[in-house]
Design a protein around this motif. Sequence first.
Motif, PDB file in Angstrom:
ATOM      1  N   HIS A 216       0.828  -1.214   0.000  1.00  0.00           N
ATOM      2  CA  HIS A 216       0.000   0.000   0.000  1.00  0.00           C
ATOM      3  C   HIS A 216       0.859   1.260   0.000  1.00  0.00           C
ATOM      4  CE1 HIS A 216      -3.786   2.046   0.163  1.00  0.00           C
ATOM      5  NE2 HIS A 216      -4.461   0.951   0.533  1.00  0.00           N
ATOM      6  N   LEU A 217       1.958   1.257  -0.778  1.00  0.00           N
ATOM      7  CA  LEU A 217       2.808   2.436  -0.887  1.00  0.00           C
ATOM      8  C   LEU A 217       2.076   3.541  -1.655  1.00  0.00           C
ATOM      9  CD1 LEU A 217       4.945   0.218  -0.161  1.00  0.00           C
ATOM     10  CD2 LEU A 217       6.538   1.502  -1.608  1.00  0.00           C
ATOM     11  N   SER A 218       2.174   4.765  -1.166  1.00  0.00           N
ATOM     12  CA  SER A 218       1.585   5.913  -1.843  1.00  0.00           C
ATOM     13  C   SER A 218       2.320   6.183  -3.147  1.00  0.00           C
ATOM     14  CB  SER A 218       1.654   7.140  -0.940  1.00  0.00           C
ATOM     15  OG  SER A 218       1.310   8.314  -1.647  1.00  0.00           O
ATOM     16  N   GLU A 219       1.556   6.560  -4.161  1.00  0.00           N
ATOM     17  CA  GLU A 219       2.165   6.887  -5.457  1.00  0.00           C
ATOM     18  C   GLU A 219       2.953   8.187  -5.392  1.00  0.00           C
ATOM     19  OE1 GLU A 219       0.851   7.353 -10.163  1.00  0.00           O
ATOM     20  OE2 GLU A 219      -0.679   7.419  -8.588  1.00  0.00           O
ATOM     21  N   HIS A 220       2.459   9.162  -4.632  1.00  0.00           N
ATOM     22  CA  HIS A 220       3.048  10.504  -4.629  1.00  0.00           C
ATOM     23  C   HIS A 220       3.860  10.810  -3.379  1.00  0.00           C
ATOM     24  CE1 HIS A 220       0.720  11.417  -8.188  1.00  0.00           C
ATOM     25  NE2 HIS A 220      -0.394  11.067  -7.561  1.00  0.00           N
ATOM     26  N   ASN A 221       3.656  10.059  -2.305  1.00  0.00           N
ATOM     27  CA  ASN A 221       4.306  10.374  -1.031  1.00  0.00           C
ATOM     28  C   ASN A 221       5.252   9.279  -0.571  1.00  0.00           C
ATOM     29  OD1 ASN A 221       2.667  12.821  -0.676  1.00  0.00           O
ATOM     30  ND2 ASN A 221       0.988  11.373  -0.373  1.00  0.00           N
TER      31      ASN A 221
END
Length: 255
Positions: A216-221
């Motif tokens: 669940h890694l953020s795309e932008h952060n």
Amino acid sequence: MQVISLNSGSNGNCTYVQAGNLQLLIDAGISGRKAETRLAGRGHSIRDVDALLVTHDHRDHAGCMGIFNRKFGLPVHVTDKTLFTARSHYRVGPIDDVRPYQAGETLQLEGLTVETIPTPHDCADGVVFVLDDGHHRLGILTDLGHLFDGLAEIVSSLDAVLLESNYDPRMLEDGFYPESLKQRIRGPQGHLSNDDAASLLRDAASPRLKWACLAHLSEHNNSPRQALVTHQRILEDRFPIHVAPRHEATEILEV
């Protein structure tokens, strides 16, 4: 047990688990076509999957549960509140085989014990799952909200874990998201940061933990590299660390 993350992130989540003869999908946040194709690419047929388990109502986890039922005939294990809330926010469509469970209940599925553990994430009735085949314990732990009481004890009992590592605090702070969204993400009903997840593993993981897969890694952060750097700095080389991609399947992970 075999584990394959078929997609992980706010663009959709779906994880395959095989325990003996039982085959499960955890969450249905990607299309049936993507799930079928990515699973076939790892040598499995989605037509052989026995059931779908849904963690919570957000679209990136539950949006295609109706499709998975209608297209592949999968019974859907979901809480009543999760199903009701999903249907009130987006089109789910008919589901012919709903198997309701209550958050906190322990399920028995053909020799596999599935513990459903409530979370403080900002959803109607969210849970995470611990799967126990009598020999190994696997945690599917995302959308956790914060490091809630009892989470460390759960992690200490596991042989492998798919663990949320959503954002890098500096990237989030310096990013373009509005302040209200930043507060939601890092708030008590949001997501774990890389530092949160790595500290949890450092403090709670026992010698039985064979690997962790960051999810669940953020795309932008966040980025896979940043997540790995943080975890390797805090954990050093205690156990292998994998990263679940946003747009493809992991290799088969075994425990």
